[in-house]
Design an enzyme around this catalytic site. Structure first.
Site, PDB file in Angstrom:
ATOM      1  N   TYR A  64      -9.770  24.390  12.341  1.00  0.00           N
ATOM      2  CA  TYR A  64      -8.562  24.176  11.523  1.00  0.00           C
ATOM      3  C   TYR A  64      -8.757  24.680  10.102  1.00  0.00           C
ATOM      4  O   TYR A  64      -9.813  24.476   9.495  1.00  0.00           O
ATOM      5  CB  TYR A  64      -8.239  22.679  11.453  1.00  0.00           C
ATOM      6  N   LYS A  93     -22.765  -9.560  11.324  1.00  0.00           N
ATOM      7  CA  LYS A  93     -21.320  -9.375  11.121  1.00  0.00           C
ATOM      8  C   LYS A  93     -20.929  -7.926  11.431  1.00  0.00           C
ATOM      9  O   LYS A  93     -21.801  -7.049  11.517  1.00  0.00           O
ATOM     10  CB  LYS A  93     -20.959  -9.721   9.679  1.00  0.00           C
TER      11      LYS A  93
END
Ligand SMILES: Cc1ncc(COP(=O)(O)O)c(C=O)c1O
Length: 375
Positions: A262, A35
């Site tokens: 940043y 899955k």
């Protein structure tokens, strides 16, 4: 040439499959859990490799995943772990796709579709033995079975449950789940259901609770080379299947006092050599690794400095000789004698290796190595 790429070593997958195989009782078979794009490893190639290795079933979450496997030519029986919607029942019966049932309305839809097609529809029924999530509560399983028995056109091929804490050292709750599961199996036999597969064990369960292997086990994370947790009592050697790589985009010497990235979360304490790499949180590389993680360049660890941004990270390579632009860097996996593992990254991100794989596996550039199947 992609800026970053994921390598999937299918020979490692085969090795891990054999490790599962060798840990099982002789009659126990394997449902490979593929899955969520095989936990980010690529559902179709992984399923093909597992089929080639002797897997008995494939397990997916959603019906469309099962259809995708069928369209890719996979012939193994497929179990849809989250069940299927009424409008998908016809297609499922026609394509030999088995739903997990835990709701009577779904069972009625499947029965209806089977009668219309004049076929018998196999299904597995899920009993909740203590996870508190999907499944018929074990307390009401008897009445559920009674109503199921009335529906024509159905064949109960299997009964399953799911462990909630088999990866913890304390197995008290798991043992309670096994006891309730055995009661559920007995009930189903008393109702006259003739099922072939009882299954409750995930990777942790099959390793640590061998008496709970029954006829089928459902490993996921082990196949991908990561132990289910660090509390496993009977670990086996595994080989990581996924690696994430990139190339140095720029190297520069920066002066002391230079803020990096940043938010200026890192300022160089002295003159430093900084390498910028084209990977960021858009590639599933968690922002939680800012100023914490490391990558490998020339076989040595280069610590992340500054924040992970959307497409770039910056690492300190002051101590590594001759780092050049275009040098290969490993963000997950081995280079030289060192390795960055999914467990190490998961620990820094306060998560589990499962999530690291699913996130990094979204990389669009995936290279499959050492396949044993032919296309
Ligand atoms: C129903 C079910 N079975 C088996 C597995 C495989 O578990 P693991 O990856 O821990 O082996 C999962 C994964 O979450 C699952 O949801």
């Amino acid at each position: 040439m992609p800026l970053s790429w994921v390598e999937i070593d299918l020979s490692a997958l085969r090795y891990n499959f054999m490790q599962v195989r060798q840990h099982l009782l002789r009659e126990t078979q394997i449902l490979g859990v593929v899955k969520s794009d095989a936990y980010g490893h690529g559902m179709v190639p992984v399923a093909k490799e597992l089929a080639q290795s002797g897997c008995r079933f494939l397990g997916v979450s959603k019906y469309w995943e099962a259809e995708k496997l069928r369209n890719a030519g996979l012939k193994l029986p497929i179990l849809v772990l989250l069940g299927i919607e009424p409008e998908e029942m016809h297609g499922a019966i026609a394509q030999n796709i088995r739903p997990v049932l835990f709701r009577l309305d779904h069972a009625r839809s499947l029965s209806h579709a089977a009668m219309k097609l004049q076929k018998t529809a196999p299904f597995h029924v899920k009993v909740d033995t203590g996870m508190g999530r999907l499944g018929v509560p074990h307390e009401t399983f008897s009445s559920f079975l009674g109503q199921l028995k009335e529906l024509p056109g159905l064949h109960m091929e299997g009964i399953l449950s799911h462990f909630s804490a088999a990866d913890e050292a304390d197995k008290t709750h798991s043992e309670l789940q096994v006891a309730r599961f055995r009661e559920a199996l007995q009930l189903a036999r008393e109702y006259g259901f003739n099922f072939s597969y009882a299954h409750i064990a995930n990777s942790a369960g099959l390793l640590d609770l061998p008496h709970a292997q029954f006829q089928l086990v459902r490993p996921g994370i082990m196949l991908y080379g990561s132990p289910p947790s660090d509390e496993i009592l009977h670990p086996v050697p595994l080989r990581p299947v996924m690696a994430l790589k990139t190339r140095v985009m720029q190297v520069k010497q920066v002066p002391a006092g230079q803020p990096i990235g940043y938010g200026k979360t890192f300022t160089t304490p002295r003159s430093m050599k900084i390498a910028t790499l084209p990977v960021g949180y858009d590639d599933g590389y968690s922002r939680l690794l800012s100023n914490q993680g490391a990558v490998l360049i020339k076989g040595q660890r280069a610590p992340l400095v500054g924040r992970v941004s959307m497409n770039l990270i910056t690492v300190d390579v002051t101590h590594i000789q001759n780092v050049c632009e275009e040098d290969e860097s490993v963000l997950l996996g081995q280079q030289g004698t060192d390795r960055i593992s999914a467990e190490e990254m998961a620990c820094l991100c306060k998560t589990i290796s499962y999530e690291i794989f699913c996130s990094l596996g979204r990389n669009r550039n995936r290279h499959f190595l050492n396949a044993s199947f032919s296309e």
